[in-house]
Scaffold this motif. Sequence first.
Motif, PDB file in Angstrom:
ATOM      1  N   THR A  94       0.843  -1.214   0.000  1.00 31.91           N
ATOM      2  CA  THR A  94       0.000   0.000   0.000  1.00 31.91           C
ATOM      3  C   THR A  94       0.870   1.254   0.000  1.00 31.91           C
ATOM      4  O   THR A  94       0.422   2.319  -0.405  1.00 31.91           O
ATOM      5  CB  THR A  94      -0.943   0.020   1.222  1.00 31.91           C
ATOM      6  OG1 THR A  94      -0.163  -0.158   2.404  1.00 31.91           O
ATOM      7  CG2 THR A  94      -2.006  -1.057   1.139  1.00 31.91           C
ATOM      8  N   ARG A 121       6.126  -4.080   3.128  1.00 34.26           N
ATOM      9  CA  ARG A 121       7.426  -3.602   3.631  1.00 34.26           C
ATOM     10  C   ARG A 121       7.357  -3.329   5.130  1.00 34.26           C
ATOM     11  O   ARG A 121       6.418  -2.697   5.601  1.00 34.26           O
ATOM     12  CB  ARG A 121       7.771  -2.249   3.009  1.00 34.26           C
ATOM     13  CG  ARG A 121       7.797  -2.191   1.535  1.00 34.26           C
ATOM     14  CD  ARG A 121       7.939  -0.726   1.182  1.00 34.26           C
ATOM     15  NE  ARG A 121       8.079  -0.525  -0.238  1.00 34.26           N
ATOM     16  CZ  ARG A 121       8.202   0.667  -0.784  1.00 34.26           C
ATOM     17  NH1 ARG A 121       8.192   1.748  -0.042  1.00 34.26           N
ATOM     18  NH2 ARG A 121       8.333   0.791  -2.087  1.00 34.26           N
ATOM     19  N   TRP A 128       7.154  -7.676   5.276  1.00 31.52           N
ATOM     20  CA  TRP A 128       6.018  -7.666   6.201  1.00 31.52           C
ATOM     21  C   TRP A 128       4.983  -8.657   5.691  1.00 31.52           C
ATOM     22  O   TRP A 128       4.424  -8.492   4.609  1.00 31.52           O
ATOM     23  CB  TRP A 128       5.429  -6.249   6.287  1.00 31.52           C
ATOM     24  CG  TRP A 128       4.312  -6.160   7.277  1.00 31.52           C
ATOM     25  CD1 TRP A 128       2.984  -6.174   7.003  1.00 31.52           C
ATOM     26  CD2 TRP A 128       4.426  -6.057   8.699  1.00 31.52           C
ATOM     27  NE1 TRP A 128       2.264  -6.098   8.161  1.00 31.52           N
ATOM     28  CE2 TRP A 128       3.123  -6.021   9.224  1.00 31.52           C
ATOM     29  CE3 TRP A 128       5.505  -5.998   9.590  1.00 31.52           C
ATOM     30  CZ2 TRP A 128       2.856  -5.929  10.583  1.00 31.52           C
ATOM     31  CZ3 TRP A 128       5.232  -5.901  10.945  1.00 31.52           C
ATOM     32  CH2 TRP A 128       3.937  -5.856  11.425  1.00 31.52           C
ATOM     33  N   TRP A 136      -4.186  -3.859   6.148  1.00 32.96           N
ATOM     34  CA  TRP A 136      -2.958  -3.260   5.628  1.00 32.96           C
ATOM     35  C   TRP A 136      -3.337  -1.914   5.026  1.00 32.96           C
ATOM     36  O   TRP A 136      -4.074  -1.866   4.031  1.00 32.96           O
ATOM     37  CB  TRP A 136      -2.305  -4.189   4.592  1.00 32.96           C
ATOM     38  CG  TRP A 136      -2.411  -5.642   4.956  1.00 32.96           C
ATOM     39  CD1 TRP A 136      -3.006  -6.626   4.235  1.00 32.96           C
ATOM     40  CD2 TRP A 136      -1.917  -6.286   6.151  1.00 32.96           C
ATOM     41  NE1 TRP A 136      -2.920  -7.830   4.891  1.00 32.96           N
ATOM     42  CE2 TRP A 136      -2.268  -7.656   6.073  1.00 32.96           C
ATOM     43  CE3 TRP A 136      -1.227  -5.841   7.275  1.00 32.96           C
ATOM     44  CZ2 TRP A 136      -1.952  -8.575   7.076  1.00 32.96           C
ATOM     45  CZ3 TRP A 136      -0.918  -6.763   8.285  1.00 32.96           C
ATOM     46  CH2 TRP A 136      -1.261  -8.094   8.173  1.00 32.96           C
ATOM     47  N   SER A 137      -2.855  -0.838   5.621  1.00 35.86           N
ATOM     48  CA  SER A 137      -3.311   0.471   5.151  1.00 35.86           C
ATOM     49  C   SER A 137      -2.189   1.496   5.169  1.00 35.86           C
ATOM     50  O   SER A 137      -1.200   1.355   5.899  1.00 35.86           O
ATOM     51  CB  SER A 137      -4.470   0.963   6.019  1.00 35.86           C
ATOM     52  OG  SER A 137      -4.001   1.211   7.323  1.00 35.86           O
ATOM     53  N   THR A 138      -2.376   2.515   4.352  1.00 36.19           N
ATOM     54  CA  THR A 138      -1.436   3.637   4.311  1.00 36.19           C
ATOM     55  C   THR A 138      -2.238   4.921   4.303  1.00 36.19           C
ATOM     56  O   THR A 138      -3.175   5.070   3.513  1.00 36.19           O
ATOM     57  CB  THR A 138      -0.561   3.559   3.035  1.00 36.19           C
ATOM     58  OG1 THR A 138       0.286   2.406   3.127  1.00 36.19           O
ATOM     59  CG2 THR A 138       0.316   4.792   2.877  1.00 36.19           C
ATOM     60  N   SER A 209       0.324   1.213   8.207  1.00 37.64           N
ATOM     61  CA  SER A 209       0.189   0.391   9.410  1.00 37.64           C
ATOM     62  C   SER A 209      -0.281  -1.002   9.043  1.00 37.64           C
ATOM     63  O   SER A 209      -1.164  -1.190   8.202  1.00 37.64           O
ATOM     64  CB  SER A 209      -0.719   1.054  10.438  1.00 37.64           C
ATOM     65  OG  SER A 209      -2.010   1.139   9.944  1.00 37.64           O
TER      66      SER A 209
HETATM   67  C1  BTN Z   1       7.220  -2.685  11.030  1.00 37.98           C
HETATM   68  O1  BTN Z   1       8.252  -3.171  10.570  1.00 37.98           O
HETATM   69  O2  BTN Z   1       6.903  -2.861  12.194  1.00 37.98           O
HETATM   70  C2  BTN Z   1       6.334  -1.826  10.153  1.00 37.98           C
HETATM   71  C3  BTN Z   1       5.382  -2.629   9.353  1.00 37.98           C
HETATM   72  C4  BTN Z   1       4.470  -1.806   8.490  1.00 37.98           C
HETATM   73  C5  BTN Z   1       3.579  -2.657   7.617  1.00 37.98           C
HETATM   74  C6  BTN Z   1       2.546  -1.854   6.889  1.00 37.98           C
HETATM   75  S1  BTN Z   1       1.298  -2.845   6.155  1.00 37.98           S
HETATM   76  C7  BTN Z   1       0.677  -1.489   5.292  1.00 37.98           C
HETATM   77  C8  BTN Z   1       1.860  -0.698   4.816  1.00 37.98           C
HETATM   78  N1  BTN Z   1       2.330  -1.236   3.547  1.00 37.98           N
HETATM   79  C9  BTN Z   1       3.533  -1.790   3.672  1.00 37.98           C
HETATM   80  O3  BTN Z   1       4.138  -2.347   2.730  1.00 37.98           O
HETATM   81  N2  BTN Z   1       3.989  -1.660   4.910  1.00 37.98           N
HETATM   82  C10 BTN Z   1       3.052  -0.980   5.760  1.00 37.98           C
END
Ligand code: BTN
Length: 326
Positions: A94, A121, A128, A136-138, A209
């Motif tokens: 996202t 990521r 992730w 899964w959101s941004t 997140s």
């Molecule tokens: C961490 O390493 O703790 C952070 C993880 C963040 C994951 C979220 S899922 C939605 C957004 N898209 C991604 O690719 N990563 C973040």
Amino acid sequence: MESTRSRLIRLLSKSKESYISGQTLSEALGISRNAIWKHMKDLENDGYTIDAKRSQGYRIVSFPDKVSSNTIRWGLETTWMGHHIIHRTSVLSTQLIGHEAARDNAPDGTMIIAEEQTAGRGRMKKNWFSDKEGLWSTLLLRPPIPPNKASELTLLAAVALREALHELTGLSIGIKWPNDLLIGDKKLCGILTEMQGEQDRIDYVLIGSGLNVNQDEASWDASIRDIATSLKIESGKQWDKKEIVQRILKHFENMYELYLEAGFQAIKPKWEEHAFKIGENINIKTFHQAWSGKFLGITDEGALIAESPDGTPVTLYSAEIAWFDR
Ligand code: BTN
């Protein structure tokens, strides 16, 4: 451009209790009353419950139980955040969609949600794991703050998410510096902030997140099972992801507006109140070193203050912390 169907749903969503006549809808959307009737049949086929009264018109009684930009808008209590939602079934990440949307001038407060990520990521360039059970959101923000303050938004995000999830589920959730949400010592949610800007100006910030919602322990392989948990595992209950999104957006908007008005000093005590292990010994790992020292607190900008290996206080902007050996 917004589709006729979305505009129709938006109009009907605005007046939850009252009916809107076919004539009013037809004039507002520039289509015939017969076309409106056909849209209503399509909505019913898609799981919407429509109440139609010959003399009064139409109203939506309930939305289908799935995440979409329309179902999130229905019952969303924010004034601006999340009013533009991009929902996808499967994406690489996202965050990637967020960068594209930001470059295409998507508005402040746009949220990107995916049912599944195939290349999610994490922080520190980790992968992730993002199956269909999680959220899964941004969130795209265009904050009027200098780039050196962007990390404050990461801590703010943790506070807003914790508050929203605690209010919804009643679960006891803590924050691990800088921004992991934990239940016990297992990770419930991770936050990843990415920023685009120039030396003195932020163009946009993406707050990603990853929240574990309806996974069972069997969803994960052994390496994750030991360190992760989900709302379902902790509560024994299946959760409605759209309700979670709505609750998060509401708390995020309130917290962000407080921050813009009063600065990070208004957020810091809220972060500290739920922070794990302040005043206790933690394991600290930076690029160069790993040691055990007391977690003394955070600075006014959200950096970690800990005892250095020689016992004096040190401020760390980037590090990993833990209080257990795995
Ligand atoms: C961490 O390493 O703790 C952070 C993880 C963040 C994951 C979220 S899922 C939605 C957004 N898209 C991604 O690719 N990563 C973040």
